[in-house]
Design an enzyme around this catalytic site. Sequence first.
Site, short mmCIF file in Angstrom:
data_model
loop_
_atom_site.label_atom_id
_atom_site.label_comp_id
_atom_site.label_asym_id
_atom_site.label_seq_id
_atom_site.Cartn_x
_atom_site.Cartn_y
_atom_site.Cartn_z
N LYS A 163 0.69 -1.25 -0.14
CA LYS A 163 -0.11 -0.06 -0.01
C LYS A 163 0.86 1.34 -0.12
O LYS A 163 1.76 1.56 0.93
CB LYS A 163 -1.01 -0.04 1.02
CG LYS A 163 -1.56 1.24 1.48
CD LYS A 163 -2.74 1.04 2.87
CE LYS A 163 -3.15 2.68 3.14
NZ LYS A 163 -4.28 2.77 4.24
N GLU A 194 -9.31 3.99 1.99
CA GLU A 194 -8.74 3.97 0.71
C GLU A 194 -7.77 2.98 0.34
O GLU A 194 -7.44 2.63 -0.72
CB GLU A 194 -8.17 5.38 0.55
CG GLU A 194 -6.75 5.76 1.08
CD GLU A 194 -6.71 5.63 2.51
OE1 GLU A 194 -7.57 5.73 3.43
OE2 GLU A 194 -5.47 5.13 3.07
N ASP A 197 -11.88 7.55 3.36
CA ASP A 197 -10.81 7.28 4.09
C ASP A 197 -10.50 5.76 4.37
O ASP A 197 -9.46 5.32 5.00
CB ASP A 197 -11.34 7.73 5.75
CG ASP A 197 -9.90 7.89 6.46
OD1 ASP A 197 -8.87 7.90 5.92
OD2 ASP A 197 -10.09 7.97 7.82
N LYS A 246 -9.53 13.46 8.09
CA LYS A 246 -9.20 13.18 9.61
C LYS A 246 -8.86 14.02 10.52
O LYS A 246 -8.70 15.29 9.99
CB LYS A 246 -7.77 12.25 9.40
CG LYS A 246 -7.83 11.01 8.52
CD LYS A 246 -6.54 10.29 8.61
CE LYS A 246 -6.55 8.96 7.99
NZ LYS A 246 -7.39 8.07 8.81
N ARG A 254 -7.66 -0.01 0.90
CA ARG A 254 -8.22 -1.29 0.42
C ARG A 254 -8.77 -1.18 -1.02
O ARG A 254 -8.92 -2.13 -1.89
CB ARG A 254 -9.34 -2.00 1.34
CG ARG A 254 -10.44 -1.09 1.42
CD ARG A 254 -11.31 -1.38 2.51
NE ARG A 254 -10.85 -1.04 3.86
CZ ARG A 254 -11.37 -0.98 5.05
NH1 ARG A 254 -12.75 -1.65 4.99
NH2 ARG A 254 -10.84 -0.66 6.07
N1 BES Z 1 -4.11 4.65 7.04
C1 BES Z 1 -5.32 4.47 7.65
C2 BES Z 1 -5.13 3.43 8.89
C3 BES Z 1 -4.36 4.00 9.93
C4 BES Z 1 -4.72 4.94 10.93
C5 BES Z 1 -2.91 3.48 10.03
C6 BES Z 1 -3.85 5.18 11.73
C7 BES Z 1 -2.24 3.75 11.28
C8 BES Z 1 -2.93 4.72 12.01
C9 BES Z 1 -6.60 3.85 6.80
O1 BES Z 1 -6.40 4.52 5.47
C10 BES Z 1 -7.86 4.43 7.42
O2 BES Z 1 -8.03 5.42 7.48
N2 BES Z 1 -8.57 3.50 7.87
C11 BES Z 1 -9.72 3.73 8.72
C12 BES Z 1 -10.58 2.62 8.37
C13 BES Z 1 -12.01 3.15 8.72
C14 BES Z 1 -12.56 4.17 7.86
C15 BES Z 1 -12.99 1.74 8.52
C16 BES Z 1 -9.31 3.67 10.23
O3 BES Z 1 -8.70 2.72 10.39
O4 BES Z 1 -9.93 4.38 10.73
ZN ZN Z 2 -4.66 5.13 4.79
MN MN Z 3 -7.56 6.09 5.36
#
Ligand code: BES
Ligand code: ZN
Ligand code: MN
Length: 494
Positions: free
Chosen positions: A268, A352, A350, A280, A354
Site C-alpha cells: 500500500k 482508501e 478514508d 481525518k 483497500r
Molecule cells: N491509513 C489508515 C489506517 C491507519 C490509521 C493506520 C491510523 C495507522 C494509524 C487507513 O486508511 C484508514 O483511514 N482506515 C480507517 C478505516 C475505517 C474508515 C474503516 C481507520 O482505521 O480508521
Molecule cells: Zn490509509
Molecule cells: Mn484512510
Amino acid sequence: MSFSAKSARPESLATPCLVVGIFEDRVLPALTERLDEVSNKAIGKLVEAGDISGKSGEYLLLHKLPGVRAQRVLVVGCGKAKDLTAKKYCGILTNCWKVLKQYSQQEAVVALPALPVKDCDAERRAELLARMFVTLEYQYDTTLSKKHKPFRLRQCTALLETAGERNAAKSGLETGAAIGRGMNLTRELGNLPGNICTPGYLGKQALQLAKKHQRQLSAKVLTEAQMRKLGMHSLLSVGNGSQQNSALIVLEYRGAPASEKPRVLVGKGITFDSGGISIKPGAGMDEMKFDMCGAATVLGVMPALAELKPRMNVVGVIASAESMPSGSATKPGDVVTSMSGQPIEVLTPDAEGRLVLCDALTYVARYKPHSVIDIATLTGACIVALGSVASGLMSNDDKLAETLYTCGQDSLDACWRLPLWDEYQEQLKSNFADIANIGGPKAGTITAGCFLSRFTRDFRWAHLDIAGTAWLQGNQKGATGRPVPLLMEYLLRH
Ligand code: BES
Ligand code: ZN
Ligand code: MN
C-alpha cells in the site's frame, strides 16, 4: 560497514577493539574464559572485585590486557546465561554498538555471535549482529539543516569458536547486512515527508533500484492512463482529489527461470492519507505520511534480494496514490468499478487502502503467483488489537499463515493471525454495489481483510496489517523497517 567472520584464538587478534561477553552467573562464555586464562585471570579478578557483575547494560573497556594482542578489550554484560534469548541478544548487541560509538571505534572484532543464544545457530547469531549494527547506523537527517555526526564502524569481524561456525556466520552476516540495508531504505522512504515522497517519487525509486541492480531487477511504472485502460477505477478513485498522479509500480526480481511461479508482494503506497472528503482529525495527521510504509517495505525487500540472489522469482507491486479532499475527490456513497468488475460503494473515502490494493491484487493474478502477500498500514483498529508488538496477519491459506507466523517468530518481527470467517463478510453488504468499502465499527481489521479476500480467490494469499508496527510514535517518531525481516525470512527460508 563491512563484515567478516573469523575463528581464531581471541588473544591472537591484532585489533583496536575486541568485544567479549560476560554472564551474570559466574560462568564465562568460552572465548571470554580463554582470554581470562591467558591474561592471568584479568577478567575474573574484575568480577571478584565487583567492577562488573555481567548484568545486561554493564560494560568495561580494558586496555592492554597481558597476553592479549588487541589494544582494548570491551567486556559487555550479557545477563544470565540461561536467559539468553534472541531478543536479549539483540539488546546486548545494541548496548555493544552504543559503547563502540561512544568510544568512536572504527574497527572491532566482536565475539558476541559465539554466545549460546536460545534457538539460534551461528548463522542466525551472525545475521542478527549484522542486521542490528546496520540498522543502528541509520538516523534520519535528510530534511534537517544540521546533519548528524556520522559514526561508522568501518570493519566488524565476527569471532566464532569453530571453522564450521565461522562459515555459517559468513553467510549469516551477508544476509543480515542485506536485510539491515533493506530496512534502512524502508525507513528512509517512510520518514520522508509527503511533499517529497509522492507516488511519482516512489516510482523513481523503483526505476533507480532497477538501474542499480540491472541483472537482478527490472521496473516499470504504469501511468493513470494505462491504469484506466486496465479498468483500475477503484485505485484511481483514491487519487481523484489530489494534484499528484497515482501510480502502479512493478518491480521484478529474477533469480530463477521464467517458468518458476513468482512470489508476489503488494504494498500500500498512500503517500499521504488525509482521509479525503472524510477528512481525518488534525492531531497526529502528519503521521499519515507513513501510509506508504507497505510500499516502502516492498522497496526495501527488492534490493536485499538483488544482493543475496536467492534462486526464485519475486514480483513487487506498489499501488500508490495521494488521498486529498477537493472538488474532484471521491465522495461518500460514490460507486466505483474495480478492475475485477466488482462495483464498490465507497462509504468512506478514508478506507482508501483497500481501494488501491484490490486493483493491484487483481492485477497480479496475471503472474499465476506461487503466493501473494500484501503489506499495508490498513486499519487503526489493528493498533487497538495488537499494539505495536505484532503485525496483523490474515490469510486464505492455513499453511501460508502458519509459515508467516513462524517467520515472524524466527526473525523477531512478529505477526499474529486474525480470522476471515464468513460471518464477518456479512458486514460488507451494500444496497448499491456488490460490496461496501467499510464494515462498520466492529472488527475493523478483519472486515478490511475480508474486503481484500474478495479479490484474491484465485491464489494463495496473506495480508499483513502493519498499521501498528511500521512506525513508532512520540519522541521516537520514525519508520521501523518492519516487516522487512519477516518477509525476507519467508523468501529466503520457505
Ligand atoms: N491509513 C489508515 C489506517 C491507519 C490509521 C493506520 C491510523 C495507522 C494509524 C487507513 O486508511 C484508514 O483511514 N482506515 C480507517 C478505516 C475505517 C474508515 C474503516 C481507520 O482505521 O480508521
Ligand atoms: Zn490509509
Ligand atoms: Mn484512510
